[in-house]
Design a protein around this motif. Structure first.
Motif, PDB file in Angstrom:
ATOM      1  N   THR A 153       0.841  -1.206   0.000  1.00  0.00           N
ATOM      2  CA  THR A 153       0.000   0.000   0.000  1.00  0.00           C
ATOM      3  C   THR A 153       0.876   1.257   0.000  1.00  0.00           C
ATOM      4  OG1 THR A 153      -1.610  -1.240   1.313  1.00  0.00           O
ATOM      5  CG2 THR A 153      -1.924   1.144   1.164  1.00  0.00           C
ATOM      6  N   GLU A 294      -7.939   0.717   0.932  1.00  0.00           N
ATOM      7  CA  GLU A 294      -6.925   0.242  -0.013  1.00  0.00           C
ATOM      8  C   GLU A 294      -6.105  -0.899   0.596  1.00  0.00           C
ATOM      9  OE1 GLU A 294      -5.269   3.672  -1.856  1.00  0.00           O
ATOM     10  OE2 GLU A 294      -3.475   2.568  -2.487  1.00  0.00           O
ATOM     11  N   GLN A 295      -5.865  -0.807   1.915  1.00  0.00           N
ATOM     12  CA  GLN A 295      -5.126  -1.880   2.589  1.00  0.00           C
ATOM     13  C   GLN A 295      -5.841  -3.216   2.417  1.00  0.00           C
ATOM     14  OE1 GLN A 295      -4.786   0.639   6.346  1.00  0.00           O
ATOM     15  NE2 GLN A 295      -3.134  -0.823   6.677  1.00  0.00           N
TER      16      GLN A 295
END
Lengths: 315, 444
Positions: A153, A294-295
Motif C-alpha cells: 500500500t 486500499e489496505q
C-alpha cells in the motif's frame, strides 16, 4: 502454465514471519503482489495457477478480513479452499494442536493458513505437517501478510519505502502487526517510530532500532505514514490504560494530532477499528488521508502473491 | 486589629531574620510585598523606615521564612465535613504557618475523576484561607485494580497520584500504574504497609504490644513494600515518593536506592519523629496512627534521616477524626491524628535538640516539597507569591487541644511542651493568621 515452472521467490516452503525473509524476497513478493492487483481488478479474476491444489484455512481466532482475504486469494488462483471452523471441530473438544496437525496432514493439503491466539503456533504446525504453512497471525508474534500488504500500500502510494518515516501508534505490546511491520520496514530502509503509553510498549523495544515516543504529537512530527493499531482489549489481563476517553485524548488520532505529521501523510489501520478510541471517525472516513480501504484490497493481492510464491516451491 | 494586607497593596517587613532554604539565604534584613508577590528582599531593606508605618511590620528579629507546604493532609471534604472541611483545615494550616496543604484523595467520593479535582480546587478557592494542592487517586476508587486517568487528572490540576494511606497490594497493578504515570511524568506517592500483614493490626508487634494484648503487625510490613516499590521504580522509571516512612529498614532501603540514582524520595510525619510505641500508653487512641508508632530505635532513625537529608520532607499526616471514630477501644478506633498546627513546633524540636540546622529543617517543610511537587511556592525569591510565615523559634508553650483551629481535635500531642511556633502567616501577601490577634485583647 503451472506454478512450478516459474522462477522461485522464497527460499523456504513456509511463510511464518517477516523474520527469516531477506529484502530481495520481500521485494519480489511486493512486485508479484503488484501484478495481482491488476488481475483482481479485471472482470475475469480467475487464474489456474493453483488448479488442483488444496488450501485449508484454520482459524483459531475469529477473523473476517484475513480469512476471507485468503479464501478469495486461493479461489482466484484456482485452488480448492476449505475453511475449518474451530468452534465446531474437535479442537474445541480438547484435542491438542499436534493431534489436529496430524489429522489435517492425513487430508493431504498443499497449503495451510493458520491463525492462532498463541505465539509460535504456526511454527509448531510447520514442523508437524508436510504442506506449506502460512502464518495468518500468531499471538503477539508475527502477522507477515499484514506487513506485506501494508508495504505494498505504501509503495503504491509513495513510490518507495526506503527513507520514509513511519509512526506505529498504540497497543504495540500486544501487536503482532507492529512486530512484523517493524521488521519489514526496517529491512527496507524506513525509519520506524513507536508511539504509546509506557504500559503498551514491550520490553527493550528500543533494541529493534526504532525511536520511542510517549508523547504522540512529538512522535508524529514530520512522519510520512501514521499506522494506527487497535487497542486489543481481548488480550489484556488487567488494565493497561485507565479509560477509553483518556486513551483517545492522548493516543487517539484526531485532526489536531495528525496536523503534526508531514502534510499529506497517510493514515493506515489494520482493522477492525475502534472509532473514538484509537482513531477519530472523520479521519478514518477521509479518503484524502486514509488508505484503510486500499489496505484491504492490497491484502487479497499480496496473499495471492504469497500463495503463488509458495506453490512455485512445490513438487 | 486590622491585619496588614499586601495582597492588593504594599506590605513591608523589617528587622527580620530572613531564611530562604531554596537559595541558602539566612540574613537579617527586610522584605517587600507588592500586590501579593515578593517585590524585594535584602539585608538592609527598610532599616531606616519609620517603624510605626502601618504598612511596615517590625519583626523584632523573628524568623521570616516561606510558608510551609504540608504534603500529607487528609480532610473530610467531600463526604465527612463534620470532621474537617477544606475551610476548617485551612484555619488550622494558617495557625500552623502552613500556606499550602496538599490534600489526599481519600474522601467520599474518592478524588479519582477530573471533575472532582476541579471541585476541590473550586471549593478551596471559595472557602480556604491557604492554598490547596489536590492529589488524585492512583487507582480508581482506591480499589488497587485499575489506574486512574492520570493524564486527564494532571491536566485538571492534580499535582501527584496516591492511594493515600492504602498500599496497592497487587504488584502487577502497581507496575502498570507506575509505568503509566511515567508516561506523563507524574509523581506517584506511595504508602508502604503490606496490606495482608497489617490486616486487623492496631499497633507495632513488640513486647509492648504483647503486654497490652493488642492485635499487632511486624514493622517489616513497611520494608517489604518499600523494597518492592523500589524494584518497580527501577523497572518503570517512575518518579516516586514514599509519603511517610517510619522504620530504619525502610530508610536504609531508600538511602541505597537514592545512591543508585533512582528518582525516589520520602517523607516522615511529626508523629514518628517525636513519639514511639510506648506513647500508646494506656490504650491512648489519639496516638493510634498509620503506620503505627514504632520502636525507639526506629524513631531515632527517623530523626537521623532528617538530619542526614536521607528523609526529604516532614509532614503532619493531618488526619481529623471525630468522637465517633476515636472514642472506641484501641483496636476499634480509627487511625490518625490532626497535626497541621503542631507540624512546625514538632519539627523545630529537632533544631532545639541540635539534630539539624534551622534552614535544613525549614527546607524539609518548604523548598524540598515545592521541588518534588513542582510548586512555585516554598521560596522567598523575588516575583514569587508572598506566602510567608513569621515564626518565633523560641516561644515555649504547652499544647492545649482547646486552642486548636482544626474542627477535629484528635491531637497526639495534648499536654506536650513545645518551643517555637508561627506568629503570623501570609498567603499572597494577605495575613491569614496572627497569633496576637487570635489571643484577643486579654492576651494568651
Amino acid at each position: 502454465m503451472t506454478s512450478t515452472s516459474l522462477p522461485p521467490i522464497l527460499k523456504t516452503s513456509h511463510l511464518l514471519g517477516i523474520e527469516g525473509l531477506c529484502a530481495a524476497e520481500v521485494t519480489a513478493l511486493l512486485d508479484l503482489g503488484e501484478s495481482y492487483v491488476a488481475q483482481s481488478r479485471a472482470p475475469n479474476k480467475k487464474a489456474a495457477l493453483l488448479k488442483g491444489r488444496t488450501l485449508i484455512n484454520l482459524f483459531f481466532e475469529a477473523s473476517t478480513r484475513t480469512q476471507s482475504s485468503f479464501e478469495l486469494a486461493g479461489k482466484r488462483l484456482g485452488a480448492d479452499v476449505l475453511n475449518m471452523s474451530v468452534k465446531t471441530s474437535s479442537v474445541s473438544k480438547g484435542e491438542t494442536l499436534i493431534d489436529t496437525a496430524s489429522t489435517l496432514n492425513a487430508m493431504r493439503p498443499d497449503i495451510l493458513v493458520v491463525r492462532h491466539q498463541d505465539s509460535g503456533a504456526a511454527e509448531l504446525l510447520s514442523r508437524k505437517l508436510d504442506c506449506s504453512v502460512v502464518n495468518a497471525g500468531d499471538g503477539a508474534h508475527e502477522h507477515p501478510t499484514q506487513a506485506l500488504l501494508d508495504a505494498l500500500t505504501i509503495r503504491r502510494r509513495l513510490g518507495r519505502i526506503e527513507g520514509l518515516t513511519v509512526a506505529i501508534c498504540g497497543d504495540i505490546l500486544h501487536s503482532r502487526v507492529a512486530r512484523s511491520n517493524i521488521r519489514l520496514l526496517a529491512m527496507l530502509g524506513a525509519q520506524v517510530r513507536l508511539i504509546a503509553p509506557r504500559t503498551l510498549l514491550p520490553a527493550e523495544a528500543e533494541r529493534f532500532g526504532v525511536e520511542i515516543f510517549t508523547d504522540m504529537k512529538r512522535g508524529l512530527a514530520g512522519v510520512d505514514i501514521v499506522m494506527m493499531l487497535r487497542l486489543q482489549l481481548e488480550r489484556m489481563t488487567g488494565a493497561f490504560v485507565p479509560s477509553a476517553r483518556e486513551y483517545f485524548r492522548f493516543y487517539g488520532l484526531d485532526r489536531e494530532k495528525l496536523g503534526h505529521a508531514k502534510p499529506g501523510a497517510l493514515v493506515m489501520h489494520p482493522g477492525p477499528m475502534n472509532r473514538g478510541v484509537e482513531i477519530a471517525s472523520d479521519i478514518a472516513d477521509d479518503l484524502e488521508v486514509s488508505v484503510i480501504a486500499e489496505q484491504v484490497e492490497m491484502g487479497v493481492a499480496i496473499r495471492m502473491a504469497v500463495l503463488d510464491a509458495l506453490a512455485r516451491g512445490m513438487s | 486589629m486590622n491585619a496588614p494586607n499586601g495582597k492588593s497593596g504594599r506590605l513591608a517587613f523589617r528587622n527580620a531574620r530572613l531564611i530562604d532554604p531554596a537559595s541558602g539565604l539566612d540574613v537579617k534584613g527586610g522584605l517587600l510585598v507588592e500586590n501579593g508577590r515578593i517585590a524585594d528582599i535584602g539585608p538592609r531593606l527598610f532599616n531606616d523606615a519609620e517603624p510605626r508605618d502601618p504598612e511596615i511590620i517590625d519583626c523584632h528579629g523573628l524568623v521570616l521564612a516561606p510558608g510551609l507546604i504540608d504534603c500529607r493532609v487528609f480532610t473530610g471534604e467531600p463526604g465527612s465535613e463534620h470532621r474537617e472541611s477544606l475551610a476548617s483545615a485551612s484555619e488550622a494550616a494558617a495557625a500552623g504557618g502552613v500556606t499550602t496543604i496538599v490534600t489526599m484523595p481519600n474522601t467520599n467520593p474518592v478524588i479519582d475523576e477530573p471533575s472532582l479535582v476541579d471541585f476541590i480546587k473550586r471549593r478551596a478557592q471559595a472557602t480556604a484561607k491557604v492554598r490547596v494542592a489536590p492529589m488524585a487517586a492512583l487507582t480508581q476508587r482506591l480499589a488497587g485494580e485499575i489506574m486512574t486517568e492520570i493524564g486527564l487528572l494532571k491536566e485538571a490540576g492534580a499535582i501527584a497520584f496516591t492511594d493515600g494511606d492504602r498500599t496497592v497490594a497487587n504488584a502487577r497493578v502497581m507496575r502498570r500504574a507506575l509505568s503509566y504515570a511515567a508516561t506523563f511524568d507524574a509523581l506517584v506517592v506511595g504508602h508502604a504497609e503490606d496490606p495482608e500483614l497489617v490486616e486487623g493490626a492496631a499497633t507495632t508487634e513488640s513486647e509492648f504490644s504483647t503486654r497490652l494484648g493488642l492485635p499487632a503487625a511486624p514493622a517489616l510490613a513497611e520494608a517489604i513494600i518499600v523494597e518492592r516499590d523500589i524494584r518497580l521504580v527501577e523497572l518503570t522509571g517512575a518518579r516516586y515518593h514514599f509519603g511517610q516512612i517510619s522504620t530504619r529498614a525502610a530508610l536504609d532501603a531508600i538511602t541505597a536506592a537514592k545512591r543508585r540514582g533512582l528518582s525516589i524520595t520520602c517523607g516522615v510525619s511529626a508523629h514518628h519523629l517525636l513519639l514511639n510505641e510506648l506513647d500508646v500508653g494506656a490504650y491512648y487512641t489519639f496516638r493510634k496512627v498509620k503506620p503505627p508508632l514504632r520502636s525507639e530505635a526506629d524513631r531515632a532513625a527517623m530523626v537521623e534521616g532528617v538530619a542526614s537529608g536521607a528523609i526529604d520532607v516532614i509532614v503532619s499526616s493531618h488526619e481529623p477524626q471525630g468522637a465517633d471514630t476515636k472514642r472506641q477501644t484501641f483496636a476499634a478506633a480509627a487511625f490518625g491524628a490532626v497535626g497541621l498546627e503542631t507540624l512546625l513546633p514538632a519539627a523545630l524540636g529537632l533544631y532545639h535538640d541540635g539534630h539539624a540546622g534551622l534552614s535544613q529543617i525549614l527546607a524539609a517543610l518548604t523548598a524540598t516539597p515545592a521541588r518534588l511537587l513542582g510548586l512555585t511556592a516554598g521560596t522567598l525569591a523575588k516575583g514569587t507569591p508572598a506566602d510567608l510565615v513569621l515564626l518565633d523559634t523560641d516561644e515555649p508553650f504547652v499544647l492545649d487541644e482547646r486552642t486548636l483551629h482544626s474542627r477535629a481535635r484528635n491531637t497526639a500531642f495534648e499536654g506536650r511542651k513545645f518551643q517555637g511556633r508561627a506568629q503570623m502567616t501570609f498567603v499572597d501577601g494577605e495575613c491569614v493568621f496572627s497569633r496576637a490577634a487570635s489571643r484577643g485583647p486579654s492576651g494568651r
